[in-house]
Design an enzyme around this catalytic site. Sequence first.
Site, short mmCIF file in Angstrom:
data_model
loop_
_atom_site.label_atom_id
_atom_site.label_comp_id
_atom_site.label_asym_id
_atom_site.label_seq_id
_atom_site.Cartn_x
_atom_site.Cartn_y
_atom_site.Cartn_z
N LYS A 199 22.02 -101.24 55.78
CA LYS A 199 23.29 -101.43 55.96
C LYS A 199 23.39 -102.45 57.14
O LYS A 199 23.23 -102.31 58.25
CB LYS A 199 24.08 -100.39 56.27
CG LYS A 199 25.65 -100.72 56.56
CD LYS A 199 26.43 -99.44 56.34
CE LYS A 199 27.77 -99.72 56.93
NZ LYS A 199 28.83 -98.52 56.94
N LYS A 252 23.44 -102.89 51.46
CA LYS A 252 24.87 -103.25 51.63
C LYS A 252 24.85 -104.14 52.61
O LYS A 252 24.69 -104.20 53.70
CB LYS A 252 25.50 -102.05 51.98
CG LYS A 252 27.03 -102.18 52.14
CD LYS A 252 27.78 -100.83 52.78
CE LYS A 252 29.24 -100.97 53.05
NZ LYS A 252 29.59 -99.94 53.94
C1 PBG Z 1 31.83 -96.97 56.97
C2 PBG Z 1 31.77 -97.78 55.88
C3 PBG Z 1 32.23 -99.03 56.02
C4 PBG Z 1 32.10 -99.90 54.52
C5 PBG Z 1 31.51 -98.50 53.87
N1 PBG Z 1 31.33 -97.37 54.63
C6 PBG Z 1 32.72 -100.13 56.90
C7 PBG Z 1 31.92 -100.31 58.16
O1 PBG Z 1 30.42 -100.11 58.15
O2 PBG Z 1 32.38 -101.05 58.87
C8 PBG Z 1 32.22 -101.17 53.87
C9 PBG Z 1 32.57 -101.02 52.74
C10 PBG Z 1 33.29 -102.37 52.28
O3 PBG Z 1 33.38 -103.44 52.78
O4 PBG Z 1 33.77 -102.30 50.89
N2 PBG Z 1 30.78 -96.75 57.96
#
Ligand code: PBG
Length: 327
Positions: A199, A252
């Site tokens: 991520k 992601k």
């Molecule tokens: C929580 C999380 C996030 C997203 C999914 N789970 C946000 C972040 O890490 O700031 C982002 C999903 C999206 O942008 O569609 N940690």
Amino acid sequence: MAFPVTRLRRLRATPALRAVVRETAVTAGDLLLPLFVHEQDGRSPIGAMPGVDRLSVDEVVAEARECARLGVAGVILFGIPEQKDAEGSQAWAADGIVQQAIRAIKQDVPELLVVADLCLCEYTDHGHCGILCTTTAGITTVDNDASLPLLARTAVAQAQAGADVVAPSDMMDGRVGAIRAALDEAGFTDTPIMSYSSKFASAFYGPFREAADSTPSAGDRRGYQMDPANGDEAVRESLLDVEEGADILMVKPALPYLDVIWRVKQASRLPVCAYNVSGEYAMVKAAAAAGYIDERAVVLETLTAIRRAGADIVITYHAKDAASWLQ
Ligand code: PBG
């Protein structure tokens, strides 16, 4: 044999020929729809995500039914609690909003896959993905090891509520192992972990943070989420999660990281999920609303490209639209 003996246009001549040589397919059964569940009645729109609302538990069930009708594989749930605190205790409360939503969906649409996003950022009053500590140098940071038991506790609460899969998105080191141990200990040996293994610290999460009210009140997430410049490290992160017991890996965002999806798939041979995130969705919706692009064609091309890169599963806010176009 090259041109003129070989003519690649031969197999592009008709829809039927193109169909039999097509290498990648997207089906509704590959898609997961993210849902935001709040503790209020009804729906409230999210500014930067046209077509996506925050939903009450009743409305979440209605969406889940619609997904099942369209053949969408499942939903992934995000909670927006009324009460936030330093530890994010609503994340693991037995009657926490996500736990309520899981139970309600499982009762009404048991065949639909219910994935619980597992993170503290929507539940902490400071908006970080773990609990905070101050280092000896006086710097406030997320305390990795102290956050693990809270994440593990949340996984157990989600499994107890009936989640089919838990999906940790916090990026703490060692969390997959901690979650696996806690699930096993509580008797949930068969609950799979879909780890957000690579991520990235991405600007494409902007609209989500508005939706989930999870923008950090100070600092940013670059101390735990990955540097967008690093592909080797993404493979390392993913393989470490495999060692700790991840069943499905995730990359992601999706579109700016297609090479990472490919590399993680090749290196792991595990099922790989890609998250087509809020900023990717918002760009398509804005350009379509302005009349600059053909939304349907762009969405289907995007999902095909993500699948071609190696993703078995795609999380996308376009899931219902795509499913209806693919029928
Ligand atoms: C929580 C999380 C996030 C997203 C999914 N789970 C946000 C972040 O890490 O700031 C982002 C999903 C999206 O942008 O569609 N940690």
